[in-house]
Design an enzyme around this catalytic site. Structure first.
Site, PDB file in Angstrom:
ATOM      1  N   HIS A   8      -9.131  -1.725  -4.763  1.00  0.00           N
ATOM      2  CA  HIS A   8      -8.273  -2.323  -3.827  1.00  0.00           C
ATOM      3  C   HIS A   8      -7.244  -3.216  -4.254  1.00  0.00           C
ATOM      4  O   HIS A   8      -6.092  -3.391  -3.940  1.00  0.00           O
ATOM      5  CB  HIS A   8      -8.660  -2.434  -2.205  1.00  0.00           C
ATOM      6  CG  HIS A   8      -7.084  -3.058  -1.530  1.00  0.00           C
ATOM      7  ND1 HIS A   8      -7.068  -2.353  -0.977  1.00  0.00           N
ATOM      8  CD2 HIS A   8      -6.130  -4.185  -0.598  1.00  0.00           C
ATOM      9  CE1 HIS A   8      -5.683  -2.670   0.394  1.00  0.00           C
ATOM     10  NE2 HIS A   8      -5.604  -4.016  -0.207  1.00  0.00           N
TER      11      HIS A   8
ATOM     12  N   HIS B 155      -0.950 -10.146  -5.376  1.00  0.00           N
ATOM     13  CA  HIS B 155       0.369 -10.406  -5.381  1.00  0.00           C
ATOM     14  C   HIS B 155       1.448 -11.370  -6.096  1.00  0.00           C
ATOM     15  O   HIS B 155       1.947 -10.747  -7.118  1.00  0.00           O
ATOM     16  CB  HIS B 155       0.486 -10.044  -3.918  1.00  0.00           C
ATOM     17  CG  HIS B 155       0.303  -9.617  -3.121  1.00  0.00           C
ATOM     18  ND1 HIS B 155       0.080  -7.561  -3.620  1.00  0.00           N
ATOM     19  CD2 HIS B 155      -0.465  -9.240  -1.805  1.00  0.00           C
ATOM     20  CE1 HIS B 155      -0.572  -7.231  -2.696  1.00  0.00           C
ATOM     21  NE2 HIS B 155      -1.350  -8.315  -1.484  1.00  0.00           N
TER      22      HIS B 155
ATOM     23  N   HIS C  12       0.780  -1.596   0.004  1.00  0.00           N
ATOM     24  CA  HIS C  12       0.096  -0.213  -0.068  1.00  0.00           C
ATOM     25  C   HIS C  12       1.185   1.122   0.124  1.00  0.00           C
ATOM     26  O   HIS C  12       0.542   2.123  -1.035  1.00  0.00           O
ATOM     27  CB  HIS C  12      -0.916   0.253   1.264  1.00  0.00           C
ATOM     28  CG  HIS C  12      -1.759  -1.486   1.307  1.00  0.00           C
ATOM     29  ND1 HIS C  12      -2.257  -1.656   2.305  1.00  0.00           N
ATOM     30  CD2 HIS C  12      -2.415  -2.182   0.162  1.00  0.00           C
ATOM     31  CE1 HIS C  12      -2.977  -3.303   2.401  1.00  0.00           C
ATOM     32  NE2 HIS C  12      -3.040  -3.284   0.222  1.00  0.00           N
TER      33      HIS C  12
ATOM     34  N   ASP D 268      -3.406  -2.855  -4.565  1.00  0.00           N
ATOM     35  CA  ASP D 268      -1.919  -4.041  -4.423  1.00  0.00           C
ATOM     36  C   ASP D 268      -1.296  -3.710  -5.957  1.00  0.00           C
ATOM     37  O   ASP D 268      -0.194  -3.970  -5.542  1.00  0.00           O
ATOM     38  CB  ASP D 268      -2.840  -5.550  -4.103  1.00  0.00           C
ATOM     39  CG  ASP D 268      -3.157  -4.999  -2.756  1.00  0.00           C
ATOM     40  OD1 ASP D 268      -2.963  -4.204  -2.249  1.00  0.00           O
ATOM     41  OD2 ASP D 268      -4.004  -5.723  -2.296  1.00  0.00           O
TER      42      ASP D 268
HETATM   43 ZN   LIG Z   1      -3.773  -4.653  -0.019  1.00  0.00          ZN
END
Ligand SMILES: [Zn+2]
Length: 306
Positions: free
Chosen positions: A238, A265, A81, A242
């Site tokens: 969100h 991720h 973040h 990321d």
């Molecule tokens: Zn996150």
């Protein structure tokens, strides 16, 4: 001075809070730094071997959050973040001192970082920015998850989709142009989880610092946070935050078009590794006014990169 020059913060700024997964208190100080040094993490609770570079190859774990580890086994986790904030604001150089393993989760989004950085302001250097221009399409699949990056003229587009069986989250899709759009909704969107997963996370020794103050928790058709959602697409937004944070590990501003369905991720990191595994996939150049390539002749668009 050219707007295409590298940027750092005007002065140091400190944040304090708990780590989402470790539950440990941490303070993180972001200091201005010299041109061409990039983003550097420094674990100040270690006396030596304490520099951890946020690059694609130092990602040691990408389950639920992004962890980077140096060759001495020293790590920094949940960097995404903060990195998303730096990437979105175009901060090229910064030294990040941290006194614990995990970056504080703050409110679960990048809002607090971004607001503070904008308040402090930026210092432009004499050094030109560098760009990574995607030259070939690179894609990856993992079951129903998909990610690809392809060429674009001057923009970095992120087109993201999530599909949840939970009826409240459901299918969400959003597309942003990182250098041109207002990213407030992206920065403000918090991390989230399903109520039924909380217990499992705790059993795995994760989410120890998690609470309704730093994560959206969804139970069936209901958001358990009394304040509700911050924007209609908070969940997918969100994921885009990321993704921006993970793209920051490439080291420079990317020019390309990324499309992702149900990734995270790990997939973003695998994609970048695949891109950089072959020199034909990308080219890196300094963006000086005098050597702007033909595809960059649209000057108004150029300004948005810086
Ligand atoms: Zn996150």
């Amino acid at each position: 001075m050219s707007v295409l020059n590298q940027k750092t913060l005007k002065k140091a700024v400190k944040f304090e809070g708990v780590g989402l997964h470790t539950g440990k208190k941490a303070s993180v100080t972001i200091l201005p730094s010299n041109p061409n040094t990039g983003i550097i993490f420094k674990r100040i609770d270690f006396e030596k071997n304490n520099i951890v570079l946020p690059n694609v190859y130092n990602v040691s774990n990408a389950t639920l959050c992004t962890t980077i580890t140096n060759e001495y086994g020293v790590s920094v986790s949940t960097i995404e973040h903060l990195m998303g904030a730096l990437y979105g604001l175009g901060i090229d150089n910064a030294l990040i001192e941290i006194n614990s393993q995990e970056v504080p989760i703050m409110d679960g989004s990048a809002k607090i970082f971004v607001e503070k950085f904008l308040e402090i302001g930026f210092e432009l250097s004499e050094a030109p920015i560098k760009l990574i221009k995607i030259m070939n399409k690179v894609s990856l699949e993992d079951g129903s998850k998909y990610i690809c990056i392809d060429r674009s003229n001057v923009s970095l587009d992120v087109d993201f989709e999530i599909k949840y069986s939970n009826p409240l989250i459901g299918n969400q899709k959003n597309k942003i142009n990182v250098y041109e759009n207002n990213l407030s909704d992206i920065y403000n969107s918090r991390t989230f989880c399903l109520y039924e997963d909380v217990e499992n996370l705790r059993k795995m020794g994760l989410a120890k610092g998690g609470s309704l103050n730093n994560a959206v928790v969804v139970k069936d058709n209901e958001v358990l946070n009394p304040e509700g959602l911050r924007n209609e697409l908070e969940f997918v937004n969100h994921k885009i935050l990321d993704c921006m944070g993970d793209l920051c590990l490439s080291g420079h501003k990317i020019v390309g078009r990324l499309v992702c369905s149900q990734g995270g991720h790990k997939l973003t990191n695998q994609l970048l590794r695949k891109v950089f595994s072959d020199n034909h996939n990308f080219s890196i150049f300094e963006l000086k006014e005098k050597n702007i390539p033909h595809s960059f002749i649209n000057k108004t668009a150029l300004k948005s990169i810086a």
